[in-house]
Design a protein around this motif. Structure first.
Motif, mmCIF file in Angstrom:
data_model
loop_
_atom_site.group_PDB
_atom_site.id
_atom_site.type_symbol
_atom_site.label_atom_id
_atom_site.label_comp_id
_atom_site.label_asym_id
_atom_site.label_seq_id
_atom_site.Cartn_x
_atom_site.Cartn_y
_atom_site.Cartn_z
ATOM 1 N N LEU A 1 0.832 -1.207 0.000
ATOM 2 C CA LEU A 1 0.000 0.000 0.000
ATOM 3 C C LEU A 1 0.865 1.255 0.000
ATOM 4 O O LEU A 1 1.879 1.326 0.707
ATOM 5 N N PRO A 2 0.472 2.265 -0.770
ATOM 6 C CA PRO A 2 1.221 3.524 -0.778
ATOM 7 C C PRO A 2 1.004 4.307 0.511
ATOM 8 O O PRO A 2 0.019 4.093 1.217
ATOM 9 N N ARG A 3 1.910 5.224 0.786
ATOM 10 C CA ARG A 3 1.809 6.083 1.967
ATOM 11 C C ARG A 3 1.378 7.487 1.513
ATOM 12 O O ARG A 3 2.087 8.136 0.743
ATOM 13 N N PRO A 4 0.209 7.957 1.955
ATOM 14 C CA PRO A 4 -0.238 9.296 1.576
ATOM 15 C C PRO A 4 0.441 10.361 2.429
ATOM 16 O O PRO A 4 0.464 10.262 3.663
ATOM 17 N N ILE A 5 0.995 11.391 1.793
ATOM 18 C CA ILE A 5 1.663 12.475 2.516
ATOM 19 C C ILE A 5 1.279 13.805 1.868
ATOM 20 O O ILE A 5 1.325 13.953 0.642
ATOM 21 N N SER A 6 0.898 14.765 2.689
ATOM 22 C CA SER A 6 0.478 16.080 2.196
ATOM 23 C C SER A 6 1.645 16.839 1.584
ATOM 24 O O SER A 6 2.807 16.637 1.949
ATOM 25 N N LEU A 7 1.311 17.739 0.676
ATOM 26 C CA LEU A 7 2.330 18.566 0.036
ATOM 27 C C LEU A 7 2.659 19.762 0.917
ATOM 28 O O LEU A 7 1.776 20.502 1.343
ATOM 29 N N CYS A 8 3.940 19.957 1.154
ATOM 30 C CA CYS A 8 4.411 21.092 1.939
ATOM 31 C C CYS A 8 4.918 22.203 1.041
ATOM 32 O O CYS A 8 4.863 23.381 1.399
ATOM 33 N N GLY A 9 5.415 21.837 -0.131
ATOM 34 C CA GLY A 9 5.949 22.828 -1.066
ATOM 35 C C GLY A 9 5.687 22.422 -2.500
ATOM 36 O O GLY A 9 5.698 21.234 -2.832
ATOM 37 N N ILE A 10 5.429 23.410 -3.355
ATOM 38 C CA ILE A 10 5.196 23.196 -4.782
ATOM 39 C C ILE A 10 6.008 24.234 -5.547
ATOM 40 O O ILE A 10 5.722 25.425 -5.468
ATOM 41 N N ASP A 11 7.041 23.800 -6.264
ATOM 42 C CA ASP A 11 7.889 24.697 -7.038
ATOM 43 C C ASP A 11 7.730 24.349 -8.515
ATOM 44 O O ASP A 11 8.410 23.453 -9.032
ATOM 45 N N ARG A 12 6.836 25.051 -9.196
ATOM 46 C CA ARG A 12 6.549 24.718 -10.590
ATOM 47 C C ARG A 12 7.741 25.007 -11.505
ATOM 48 O O ARG A 12 7.942 24.321 -12.498
ATOM 49 N N GLN A 13 8.506 26.018 -11.162
ATOM 50 C CA GLN A 13 9.629 26.390 -12.015
ATOM 51 C C GLN A 13 10.660 25.261 -12.110
ATOM 52 O O GLN A 13 11.197 24.973 -13.187
ATOM 53 N N SER A 14 10.922 24.610 -10.990
ATOM 54 C CA SER A 14 11.913 23.526 -10.977
ATOM 55 C C SER A 14 11.275 22.153 -11.144
ATOM 56 O O SER A 14 11.986 21.153 -11.286
ATOM 57 N N GLY A 15 9.935 22.099 -11.103
ATOM 58 C CA GLY A 15 9.248 20.815 -11.200
ATOM 59 C C GLY A 15 9.401 19.959 -9.959
ATOM 60 O O GLY A 15 9.354 18.727 -10.032
ATOM 61 N N GLN A 16 9.531 20.627 -8.791
ATOM 62 C CA GLN A 16 9.790 19.892 -7.559
ATOM 63 C C GLN A 16 8.657 20.045 -6.547
ATOM 64 O O GLN A 16 8.003 21.095 -6.464
#
Length: 258
Positions: free
Chosen positions: A51-66
């Motif tokens: 089973l996968p582990r669900p983890i919330s997003l803390c950061g979204i950097d669209r410029q770097s794709g990270q």
């Protein structure tokens, strides 16, 4: 919004405090679509952990794709993630769930995070317009991410259970002690905290959007393992339940019973 399954590469991994780890992942396809409040499912490389582990997003950097995740080690899966180093690869599915609704018309958002519900509020703080107030609840003086919040928000208020930093008590104690008011509330944290936030929102006559923390299995709404009690009958299950992974994890407080 289409879900993307991709193999991401670890860009940066570090320990923030006792049991709390941060990881930046290069995941271009997911990053292009992700919004604050959503989560990703991470698959372990050890095949006996299916089973996968669900983890919330803390950061979204669209410029770097990270993407950035900040998580607590609680079992074998997260222990595996914590041992990863830059260059390692990990399979992801996302972005999953519904994020926090935002609008430029909102002038005074109040963001409330408690415990491991603190990390997803950081990207939201960066994305919100207006006079942003953040209230953070910790167990003690181990205040992970606090300095980053202080860079992003107009005002940061801290509560700690043991009184070692900030206001002694919980986030609602801090809200009341500091006389905090806003025109919308966003919150993520343990259930008792969310109950208090819901009650405060009703008292203030302000909409409160709550991100629920529930154990998940599939992460895509098929297994019904992560339901919460809803006010209205769900069209999928035909009972008064909502799927946290699919219908949430963010709900308007008046939609659910806590």
């Amino acid at each position: 919004m289409a879900k993307v399954q991709e193999t991401a590469k670890v860009v940066k991994a570090e320990k923030l405090s006792d049991g709390i780890y941060s990881m930046w992942l290069h995941a271009q396809g997911i990053t292009e679509q992700a919004v604050p409040g959503q989560f990703i499912s991470l698959y372990c490389n050890e095949r006996d952990r299916l089973l996968p582990r669900p983890i919330s997003l803390c950061g979204i950097d669209r410029q770097s794709g990270q993407l950035r995740i900040v998580y607590r080690v609680v079992g074998a899966g997260t222990e595996e993630f914590a041992a990863m180093q830059p260059g390692d690869e990990i399979r992801l599915l996302g972005p999953l769930g519904n994020g926090f609704p935002m609008s430029e018309e909102i002038k005074k958002p109040v963001l409330i995070g408690g415990g491991i519900g603190i990390p997803p509020m950081l990207e939201l703080a960066k994305s919100c317009a207006g006079d942003v107030t953040v209230v953070l609840g910790y167990r003690n003086a181990d205040t992970f991410l606090l300095e980053e919040f202080e860079k992003e928000a107009c005002r940061v208020v801290v509560a700690s259970e043991d009184g070692s930093i900030g206001i002694q008590g919980n986030v609602i104690d801090a809200v009341q002690a500091e006389g905090i008011h806003g025109d919308i509330i966003y919150a993520c944290g343990p259930l008792p905290m969310l109950r208090g936030v819901k009650a405060w929102g009703l008292e203030e006559n302000v909409p409160a959007w709550l991100s629920m923390e529930e154990r998940m299995a599939c992460g895509i709404g098929a297994c019904l393992a992560c339901v919460c009690r809803s006010v209205e009958t769900d069209s999928h299950s035909k009972v008064k339940n909502k799927r946290v992974c699919k219908d949430g994890p963010v709900f308007l407080s008046t939609e659910i019973e806590l």
